[in-house]
Write an enzyme that holds these catalytic residues in place. Structure first.
Site, short mmCIF file in Angstrom:
data_model
loop_
_atom_site.label_atom_id
_atom_site.label_comp_id
_atom_site.label_asym_id
_atom_site.label_seq_id
_atom_site.Cartn_x
_atom_site.Cartn_y
_atom_site.Cartn_z
N LYS A 125 -25.31 67.35 -27.38
CA LYS A 125 -26.17 67.37 -26.20
C LYS A 125 -27.46 66.65 -26.51
CE LYS A 125 -28.91 70.46 -23.25
NZ LYS A 125 -29.29 71.85 -22.92
N GLU A 181 -39.60 79.12 -18.11
CA GLU A 181 -38.81 79.45 -19.31
C GLU A 181 -39.68 79.99 -20.45
OE1 GLU A 181 -35.41 77.42 -22.21
OE2 GLU A 181 -36.27 76.29 -20.55
N GLU A 225 -23.21 73.82 -21.84
CA GLU A 225 -24.57 73.34 -22.13
C GLU A 225 -25.48 74.52 -22.46
OE1 GLU A 225 -28.33 71.26 -19.82
OE2 GLU A 225 -26.31 71.03 -18.97
N GLU A 362 -31.02 65.42 -10.68
CA GLU A 362 -31.59 66.64 -11.24
C GLU A 362 -33.06 66.46 -11.61
OE1 GLU A 362 -31.06 69.46 -15.19
OE2 GLU A 362 -29.26 68.62 -14.26
#
Length: 378
Positions: A125, A181, A225, A362
């Protein structure tokens, strides 16, 4: 470098008098003034450990080799609830250029996919980002944008950090954002975090919005992911904790712009001398903002993007007891020293199953956090 700060402005509205604000649902932390500044995380952690620093607040860069922007304030205040500061006007904002262009971002994602899909690929990733330059007709006060972001976030999340401690290049600049987050939090011997990875856009139609969220929870690509991020955090925290509580599956969480997959992680420290800043350094950058393996992902990001500065770094505080909270430095923008140029950032995780056009979309959705705060639309 560690240095003593210069004398502060006597203007009470000057952001130099309040170089750090972190607004969260459970309370707001505010730094008043600057006693000492550090461009080295190592120097800051050492000062905290030996008692020379009563607290450390500020921003960690994406790349650990980049200077940090950390300070010891004169006073660190804790206030209940999310930030409710002085209402300041946001001037008219004009959209400038995309950095890179949208076509170039798509090309970068395609280049990353070639590496991810190679038969001998080790990269699982990589997170690629793009920026949008905006221009203010008059000086934008960082706290004006912060106020808009806090008001627009259902959890009251927001941050404003002065970046001058990182050196003369960053003097007068601010990082302002509304990150959803939690990178790491420490209260006594309890450690917690809430990684987010895997996302989908929200919809105005309730039924479409519900279906999109439900589809995200069962999306093989997004679940994979997300698992890469959780696995990396487990590997980083396990040596530091006597126990870790990590659910087997992520749950759905949201911002006004996006659905996210999230996993609440908690544990207990083996050694109470390990501070929240130590923990932030240990887990940053996670695959949520970098990729995995970390070194390979960071090299590809440097090759395709160049330097990120403080975007995708961490923003937070640690007190003299070692407690504190650090947020992932996303959904943010950098405001220049004149307050007239704003650079907003957004990225997305690329895995072998990604589609370049979807990844561009996105980033556009994620830019919506800052653009809404500034009162503009793409």
């Amino acid at each position: 470098m560690e240095s003593t700060a210069v004398a502060e402005s006597t203007d009470m509205d000057s952001p130099s008098n309040t170089p750090f604000i972190l607004s969260r649902p459970h309370g707001t932390v505010i730094a008043d003034g600057t006693r000492t500044q550090y461009d080295s995380t190592l120097a800051a952690t050492k000062a905290l450990r030996d008692g020379r620093a009563t607290a450390i607040v500020g921003a960690l860069p994406f790349d650990p080799a980049h200077p940090a922007a950390l300070i010891t304030p004169h006073v660190l205040r804790h206030e209940p609830g999310s930030w409710n500061g002085k209402s300041l006007r946001v001037p008219r904002i004009r959209i400038g250029s995309s950095l890179p262009t949208e076509a170039e971002h798509v090309a970068r994602v395609a280049a990353a996919l070639r590496e991810l899909r190679a038969p001998d690929a080790t990269l699982a990733k990589v997170v690629l980002a793009r920026s949008l330059m905006l221009h203010a007709d008059e000086r934008l006060h960082p706290h004006a944008l912060l106020g808009r972001l806090v008001a627009g976030d259902r959890g009251g999340n927001g941050f404003s950090v002065a970046l001058g401690a990182a050196g003369s290049t960053w003097s007068g600049k601010h990082l302002v954002g509304s990150s959803p987050e939690v990178l790491i939090r420490r209260r006594g011997d309890v450690v917690s975090c809430h990684p987010l990875a895997g996302s989908a856009p929200r919809h105005n139609d309730p039924e479409s919005d519900r279906r999109t969220g439900e589809a995200l929870v069962v999306s093989e690509k997004n679940v994979r992911e997300h698992a890469l991020v959780v696995d990396a955090l487990r590997a980083s925290l396990a040596p530091l904790c006597t126990e870790l509580d990590i659910p087997d599956r992520p749950t759905l969480t949201s911002t006004p712009q996006l659905w996210h997959l999230g996993t609440p992680v908690s544990g207990r420290l083996r050694d109470r001398s390990v501070t929240a800043l130590d923990l932030a350094v240990a887990v940053h950058p996670t695959p949520a903002v970098c990729g995995t393996p970390t070194d390979a992902a960071r090299r590809l990001i440097a090759e395709l993007e160049g330097g990120r500065g403080f975007y995708a770094g961490a923003v937070g505080w640690t007190d003299s007891e070692g407690d504190g909270e650090w947020m992932v430095g996303i959904r943010c923008a950098e405001i220049d020293a004149q307050g007239t140029t704003i650079v907003a950032h957004a990225g997305g995780g690329i895995v072998a199953g990604s589609d370049p056009d979807d990844e561009l979309a996105e980033t556009t959705t994620k830019l919506g956090t800052i653009l809404t705060g500034l009162g503009v639309q793409l």
